[in-house]
Design an enzyme around this catalytic site. Sequence first.
Site, PDB file in Angstrom:
ATOM      1  N   ASN A  29       0.857  -1.190   0.000  1.00 43.08           N
ATOM      2  CA  ASN A  29       0.000   0.000   0.000  1.00 43.08           C
ATOM      3  C   ASN A  29       0.893   1.241   0.000  1.00 43.08           C
ATOM      4  O   ASN A  29       1.516   1.556   1.010  1.00 43.08           O
ATOM      5  CB  ASN A  29      -0.889  -0.042   1.265  1.00 43.08           C
ATOM      6  N   LYS A  84       0.011   4.263  -0.212  1.00 41.53           N
ATOM      7  CA  LYS A  84      -0.657   5.413   0.429  1.00 41.53           C
ATOM      8  C   LYS A  84      -0.522   6.663  -0.455  1.00 41.53           C
ATOM      9  O   LYS A  84      -0.492   6.541  -1.671  1.00 41.53           O
ATOM     10  CB  LYS A  84      -0.110   5.636   1.838  1.00 41.53           C
ATOM     11  N   HIS A 142      -9.648   0.591   5.330  1.00 49.16           N
ATOM     12  CA  HIS A 142      -8.316   0.793   5.910  1.00 49.16           C
ATOM     13  C   HIS A 142      -8.464   1.714   7.125  1.00 49.16           C
ATOM     14  O   HIS A 142      -9.255   2.657   7.116  1.00 49.16           O
ATOM     15  CB  HIS A 142      -7.378   1.418   4.874  1.00 49.16           C
ATOM     16  N   GLU A 195      -6.837   4.101   8.239  1.00 46.98           N
ATOM     17  CA  GLU A 195      -6.668   5.553   8.022  1.00 46.98           C
ATOM     18  C   GLU A 195      -7.952   6.151   7.445  1.00 46.98           C
ATOM     19  O   GLU A 195      -8.274   7.304   7.711  1.00 46.98           O
ATOM     20  CB  GLU A 195      -5.453   5.806   7.112  1.00 46.98           C
ATOM     21  N   GLU A 223      -5.425  -5.575  10.743  1.00 45.34           N
ATOM     22  CA  GLU A 223      -4.428  -4.518  10.931  1.00 45.34           C
ATOM     23  C   GLU A 223      -4.708  -3.784  12.237  1.00 45.34           C
ATOM     24  O   GLU A 223      -5.526  -2.850  12.260  1.00 45.34           O
ATOM     25  CB  GLU A 223      -4.501  -3.517   9.780  1.00 45.34           C
ATOM     26  N   GLY A 270       2.143   1.899  10.792  1.00 44.99           N
ATOM     27  CA  GLY A 270       3.044   3.043  10.614  1.00 44.99           C
ATOM     28  C   GLY A 270       3.746   3.477  11.893  1.00 44.99           C
ATOM     29  O   GLY A 270       4.324   4.560  11.957  1.00 44.99           O
ATOM     30  N   SER A 298       3.329  -2.417  10.448  1.00 44.92           N
ATOM     31  CA  SER A 298       4.788  -2.376  10.640  1.00 44.92           C
ATOM     32  C   SER A 298       5.467  -3.691  10.249  1.00 44.92           C
ATOM     33  O   SER A 298       6.350  -4.177  10.960  1.00 44.92           O
ATOM     34  CB  SER A 298       5.132  -1.983  12.079  1.00 44.92           C
TER      35      SER A 298
HETATM   36  C1  PEP Z   1      -0.924  -0.152   6.032  1.00 43.68           C
HETATM   37  O1  PEP Z   1      -0.969   1.002   5.659  1.00 43.68           O
HETATM   38  O2  PEP Z   1      -1.800  -0.946   5.687  1.00 43.68           O
HETATM   39  C2  PEP Z   1       0.194  -0.577   6.882  1.00 43.68           C
HETATM   40  C3  PEP Z   1       0.175  -1.756   7.388  1.00 43.68           C
HETATM   41  O3  PEP Z   1       1.210   0.345   7.083  1.00 43.68           O
HETATM   42  P1  PEP Z   1       2.655   0.066   7.755  1.00 43.68           P
HETATM   43  O4  PEP Z   1       3.194  -1.196   7.131  1.00 43.68           O
HETATM   44  O5  PEP Z   1       3.451   1.264   7.419  1.00 43.68           O
HETATM   45  O6  PEP Z   1       2.423  -0.118   9.221  1.00 43.68           O
END
Ligand code: PEP
Length: 242
Positions: A9, A11, A92, A94, A164, A170, A205
């Site tokens: 992703n 973003k 997601h 976010e 997630e 992040g 992460s």
């Molecule tokens: C994501 O945006 O789905 C995500 C898992 O981000 P990160 O790997 O940066 O934690």
Amino acid sequence: MRRSLVAGNWKMNGDKKNIATLVAGLLDLECKADVIIFPPYVYIPQVLASLSDTVIAVGAQNVSERKVGAYTGEVSSEMLRDIGCQYCLVGHSERRSLYGENDRQVAEKFYQAQLAGLKPILCLGETLKQREQGETLGLISAQIDTVLDCAGVSCFSDAIVAYEPIWAIGTGKSAAVDQIQLVHQYIREKLGEFGAKTRILYGGSVTPANTAELLGQADIDGILVGGASLDIGAFSEMCQMA
Ligand code: PEP
């Protein structure tokens, strides 16, 4: 047997030049797993064109819950399908936390995506506070129930779920692998007859350092990678482990 899946992703990162560099790095990817890239909307056609001779699929990071009409700024599932996208992320964290998307909207997005022939990846997860209060499984159950209510039980016959934990996205803090495995097992059981077929990804992460351990768990079928997917060297390493 569920095929491993690695999703990147990107973003809201990149520009035309930088996206071209990322995609060029993907052309040499050696990987037995399925790979999906989620670029920002405006670069989807560029990425689709550049990856057209590869098996790497392309998806959108978000989609409208509406089919068509006066919804300024929105992009429909049918439009994404029309330009060649195969997947989209829905729910997601976010989108949920920064743009106020609720479970119902996420469920509608999931439903519209499937109607249009896209494969939605349903993102689920709890905040740190919810985890500390022991609400993780109840919350995930409610998020899945809303989708079942909106789209019917068979919607999970060809779906992908991504667990997630919001506090791990992040932040550099990945959840403990045994905690993740427990949640994945719970999701699989919750999906009943479709659970055995559904691919359940972990996101939060993920880096080359924790990929192998994550993918070694019985119910972790793949990874959804944010930050580290912008480093093609790291992303390729993760793909090779899958
Ligand atoms: C994501 O945006 O789905 C995500 C898992 O981000 P990160 O790997 O940066 O934690």
